[in-house]
Motif scaffolding. Structure first.
Motif, mmCIF file in Angstrom:
data_model
loop_
_atom_site.group_PDB
_atom_site.id
_atom_site.type_symbol
_atom_site.label_atom_id
_atom_site.label_comp_id
_atom_site.label_asym_id
_atom_site.label_seq_id
_atom_site.Cartn_x
_atom_site.Cartn_y
_atom_site.Cartn_z
ATOM 1 N N ALA A 547 0.843 -1.202 0.000
ATOM 2 C CA ALA A 547 0.000 0.000 0.000
ATOM 3 C C ALA A 547 0.875 1.249 0.000
ATOM 4 O O ALA A 547 2.046 1.223 0.405
ATOM 5 N N SER A 567 -8.145 2.087 -5.552
ATOM 6 C CA SER A 567 -7.396 1.011 -6.173
ATOM 7 C C SER A 567 -8.093 0.692 -7.491
ATOM 8 O O SER A 567 -9.319 0.706 -7.563
ATOM 9 N N PHE A 644 -12.145 -3.330 5.588
ATOM 10 C CA PHE A 644 -11.372 -4.324 4.859
ATOM 11 C C PHE A 644 -11.572 -5.734 5.419
ATOM 12 O O PHE A 644 -11.604 -6.701 4.663
ATOM 13 N N VAL A 719 -4.696 -4.683 0.528
ATOM 14 C CA VAL A 719 -4.389 -3.294 0.199
ATOM 15 C C VAL A 719 -3.269 -3.150 -0.819
ATOM 16 O O VAL A 719 -2.863 -2.031 -1.136
ATOM 17 N N PHE A 722 -3.462 -0.330 -3.383
ATOM 18 C CA PHE A 722 -4.274 0.774 -2.867
ATOM 19 C C PHE A 722 -3.411 2.016 -2.637
ATOM 20 O O PHE A 722 -2.275 1.920 -2.173
ATOM 21 N N ILE A 743 -3.172 -0.088 8.565
ATOM 22 C CA ILE A 743 -3.110 -0.304 7.117
ATOM 23 C C ILE A 743 -1.996 -1.278 6.759
ATOM 24 O O ILE A 743 -2.216 -2.239 6.010
#
Length: 950
Positions: A547, A567, A644, A719, A722, A743
């Motif tokens: 990410a 994304s 998520f 991710v 992303f 994250i």
């Protein structure tokens, strides 16, 4: 000129402006004599504002405010509106507003708008005005760093005050424009309003003085009628000048004195009457339907018996805080109900607030319902009112309401020195017109925060005893009329009112929930690299799971952080069959709750926190949009983590969301404009294998929840790929901590996804679609050029400017010269994704009889630019406007968020600062003419809405 105050005064009192976050206040029961004396003290006036009165009676308000820089907001406020019209002046308060833009002593017809455009002030967006029942307000933002422009600005508002020309030619020329505005307002809502307004404005003059007036009078009034209105009511004792902006107060005050001291009071001025609303013993009921109504709405109103007095003492202010607490708790309950299975309404709200008349308030509720749900929605609202009346609120509810109110005040207080002038100026307008207090945000914050802990359940619960009563009660139901739909009767409403009054109501159960969003905290990942762009001041973090975080720390606001993410992929990665099964339910998957908490549970957990975060799955990407404060930044990241990893799988909650959509959409296409949009879209996109048409109840019922949930989990499985963006008052150490924890801890699917580009293309070239819908003589015209092209950033700017230049010419031709439209606009753009394309459009509403003439005139104006390019003057206007816009917007967090994300999304460089200014300055007439020749000198798609043939 827009008429925004009309909707606020009329419909807003019942539907749009139920305040869900009113400031709250009351009396301290523990206070002694000293507190009693303190509570009877007068509310102070903000020392930052200077208030004065000229010898002729004109009041002025001045404040220095540096945001935005080099700009001052000017308002001319007239304490007169349509309520003061006599029978031969219906609509002329509003007409007079128009005439002030149509020729004054120092600015002849069209000179005013033309001049302001040359200094970057846009008609409609910047320069504007509105007329309501009791007031008329003129709006003029002006540069404050140029003495000549400043002087012209004050000359303009002085001319509005007493130098309107009101020539016969000007009056006759403006009739057509105002009649077009009148025409735009026609439709189901207006027809129903005409029927129920006499009920809600029972026996009052307000039911006879809608600001737009009547068609007959607008067509036939005599010149002297509007001149008489101007002479009677535009006078200094009924006027205020308000100036807030980036300029020394002494300079602004002298300008006001120079320009307004010489205005003379008439010798025998008419009395400015205040009109009220008589009380009534019986419950008044209106049930109104229309074949073109697109929504079903319930309104319940308990008008106060007494006239409302201005808030003047500290005690008054505290009572207002208490009412805010009450409103917060009542609306929390209504929100809980709309999130439960088989919701009784799509949305509902209650408040004790002002109505159409200045001197009267009411406890009023409204609900947006399904077409068959009006009676049940009224029942539920009545029951909730009775439940509070009988049992009161609970301590947990009170605590949460206080937290929410406190959080909002804290955010406002922290940003007190970063408020834009146009957000401050309304307070002074309201002080002049309605004696609304202006103690300043420092006093309001400190007093509210000091009083919130002292507010008790007893004093909040006591309020509803005065709110509810059998007299002065009004019930209004509006909705569609169609075959097979049984209308609610007045007898049913009366029966329901009696039944609820005598029914047994159970007490509210305030169920406790856990305190934390996340029960099991994730194992943090790592930031593997950090790179800062020193020139533009942003930093990019690369994470261990692939990410990427881009953030920019700013000081534009003290307590604001904006957030977004994307994304590539989106629903372009679905098969056509999958897309058709789930497209109408994709947005509802994430609305079922997080981490085992329902939406109502989450609302309780989030009390006192300012966080908003919404996921989306678009055509070629998925992502998030949101905002928070530095204090609540971790909570935003926690929500992000749960979106998520742990969106609830709850088909019941999912179907509840779809039921609310059905309630809102069932009759959406009854509105002719909505019907036209759908038909025109089908004409353009109907050949696509993914074309779904409008989301009917049957289509919503058919959504495949299992597949929708599966696809959501796929799109947010990890991710990797992303990009996340944050802009605002960021604490970098904490940000990096939260990024690693919430994250970097998320999985990386290992997929380097992009998006699929469909082979389908919407129609282009020469096509025509005429749609016949609606009983009113109203038409809409859409003209569209589109096609494929290679994306070019310079051409993208040029075609956007082409739209802005053409909009100026269309206003001049179609509105000012032809008097055929109220509003008209053109816009263009190039798109890079999902494939290179262009789009340019012109749109306007008009009378059916003028469609051909105005369409030809619009095309002719465009063809002039194709053949000759724009004039130097018009291009200069757009350049000046864009540079002023940039100067202001570049000091806003939203500007940087969108530019940072768009640069990555489109894989194009950021054009900001000196580079942007140079690009605008270098833009030539030839650049505009070239894109006009290239993109709009060929066949176009013409969509026309016409009324149904008889």
């Amino acid at each position: 000129m827009k008429r925004k105050k009309i909707s606020i005064a009329l419909i807003g009192a019942f539907l749009c402006s139920i305040p869900l976050t009113i400031i709250a206040q009351t009396t301290n029961k523990e206070s002694g004599v000293s507190n009693s004396i303190e509570n009877e003290a007068k509310i102070p006036v903000d020392p930052n504002v200077k208030i004065g009165k000229l010898d002729n009676g004109l009041t002025y308000y001045i404040r220095n405010n540096g945001k935005p820089e080099d700009k001052v907001e000017l308002r001319l406020v007239v304490n007169a509106g349509s309520i003061l019209e006599n029978e031969n002046q219906l609509g002329l308060a509003h007409f007079m507003e128009h005439m002030n833009f149509n020729g004054t002593k120092n600015f002849k017809k069209n000179d005013l708008i033309d001049y302001l455009q040359t200094i970057g002030v846009k008609f409609g967006a910047d320069l504007n005005a509105y007329t309501s029942f009791d007031q008329t307000v003129y709006i003029l933002p002006i540069p404050s760093d140029d003495p000549e422009k400043l002087e012209k600005g004050f000359q303009i508002i002085e001319d509005w005050a007493h130098n309107a020309e009101l020539t016969e030619e000007g009056i006759d020329g403006e009739r057509g424009v105002v009649l077009e505005e009148y025409r735009i307002g026609k439709g189901a809502n207006e027809r129903m309003l005409q029927k129920y307004l006499p009920i809600i404005a029972y026996n009052s003059k307000y039911s006879e003085r809608l600001p737009i007036g009547t068609k007959e009078n607008l067509e036939n009034f005599k010149y002297e009628d509007v001149r008489s209105y101007y002479k009677d009511w535009y006078r200094p004792d009924l006027m205020s000048v308000v100036a807030v902006g980036d300029l020394d107060v002494t300079i602004l005050e002298q300008k006001i004195k120079d320009h307004f001291s010489g205005i003379q009071m008439p010798e025998n001025p008419k009395k400015r009457e205040t009109y009220g609303t008589p009380n009534h013993k019986e419950t008044l009921i209106a049930v109104v339907s229309d074949k073109e109504a697109s929504n079903s709405i319930v309104r319940l109103m308990y008008k106060d018996r007494e006239i409302s007095e201005p808030m003047t003492t500290v005690s008054d202010y505290r009572k207002n805080i208490v009412e805010g607490v009450f409103t917060q708790m009542m609306n929390n309950r209504l929100n809980e109900l709309r999130n439960k299975p088989n919701p009784p309404f799509v949305f509902a709200g209650s408040s004790h607030s002002g109505i159409f008349a200045r001197n009267k308030k009411a406890y009023q509720s409204f609900a947006l319902t399904s077409e068959t749900g009006q009676l049940n929605a009224l029942k539920v609202i009545l029951q909730e009112n009775k439940r509070v009346q009988q049992y009161g609120f609970k301590k947990g509810e009170l605590d949460r309401a206080k937290k929410d109110i406190s959080a909002r005040w804290e955010k406002s207080f922290k940003d007190k020195d970063k408020r834009e002038s146009n957000r401050i100026i309304g307070e002074y307008i309201n002080n002049y017109l309605e004696q609304e207090p202006i103690p300043g945000i420092e006093w309001e914050y400190e007093y509210t925060i000091s009083q919130l802990p002292t507010i008790t359940l007893e004093e909040v619960n006591e309020l509803i005893k005065n709110f509810l009563h059998d007299d002065n009660r009004v019930v209004v139901m509006t909705g569609p009329e169609k075959e097979g739909l049984k209308q609610v009767t007045k007898e049913e409403i009366i029966s329901l009112l009696n039944a609820v009054e005598t029914s047994e109501i159970e007490d509210y159960k305030d169920e406790e929930v856990r305190e934390n969003l996340i029960e099991n905290m994730p194992v943090p990942g790592k930031i593997v690299s950090s790179k800062t762009n020193e020139k533009l001041g942003y930093t990019v973090l690369e994470l261990s799971n692939g990410a990427r975080i881009t953030y920019k720390k700013t000081d534009f606001k003290n307590d604001e952080i904006l957030f977004s993410a994307f994304s590539y992929g989106g629903n372009s990665l679905y098969t056509d069959e999958e897309y058709l099964q789930i497209t109408f339910g994709s947005g509802s998957v994430s609305q079922t709750g997080l981490g085992g908490l329902s939406r109502n549970d989450i609302r309780k957990v989030m009390s006192g926190k300012i966080v908003a975060l919404s996921p989306y799955i678009g055509s070629i990407s998925e992502g998030f949009n949101g905002f928070t404060t530095p204090k609540d930044m971790e909570t935003l990241f926690q929500q992000l983590y749960l979106y998520f990893t742990d969106v609830n799988k709850d088909e019941k909650a999912f179907r509840t969301e779809l039921e609310k959509q059905k309630g809102f959409l069932t009759n959406y296409l009854s509105n002719p404009q909505n019907y036209f949009s759908e038909a025109f879209n089908k004409f353009q996109y109907g050949e696509s294998p993914r074309y779904t048409g409008f989301p009917t109840s049957e289509k919503l019922d058919a959504v495949n929840y299992e597949l929708a949930y599966q696809k959501y989990k796929e799109r947010f499985a990890g991710v990797g790929g992303f990009n996340f963006y944050l802009v605002g008052s960021i604490e970098e150490v904490k940000l990096k901590e939260y990024v690693e924890k919430y994250i970097a801890s998320l999985p990386d699917t290992g997929k380097d996804e992009t998006y699929n580009v469909s082979d389908f293309r919407p129609i282009s070239g020469a096509h025509e679609k005429i749609v016949y819908k609606g009983k009113d003589p109203k038409s809409s015209v859409n003209i569209i050029w589109r096609g494929e092209t290679e994306y070019n950033k310079s051409e993208d700017l040029a075609i956007k400017v082409l739209g802005e230049v053409l909009s100026i010419k269309l206003i001049e031709k179609l509105r000012e010269e032809e008097s055929g439209v109220y509003g008209v606009g053109a816009r263009g753009r190039l798109n890079k994704l999902p494939y290179g394309s262009y789009n340019f459009s012109i749109s306007f509403p008009c009378g059916p009889e003028n469609v051909k003439k105005l369409t030809d005139a619009a095309i002719a104006e465009l063809q002039k630019i194709v053949k000759e390019g724009p004039t130097d003057k018009d291009l200069s206007k757009i350049k000046e406007s864009r540079l002023l816009d940039y100067k202001e917007k570049s000091k806003q967090n939203s500007f940087w968020l969108s530019n940072l994300q768009n640069a990555d999304y489109n894989q194009t460089p950021i054009v900001i600062g000196e580079t942007y200014a140079e690009t605008i300055i270098k833009l030539s007439k030839q650049d505009i003419q070239n894109v006009a020749k290239k993109y709009v000198d060929a066949g176009y798609i013409l969509g026309i809405l016409m009324p149904e043939k008889e």
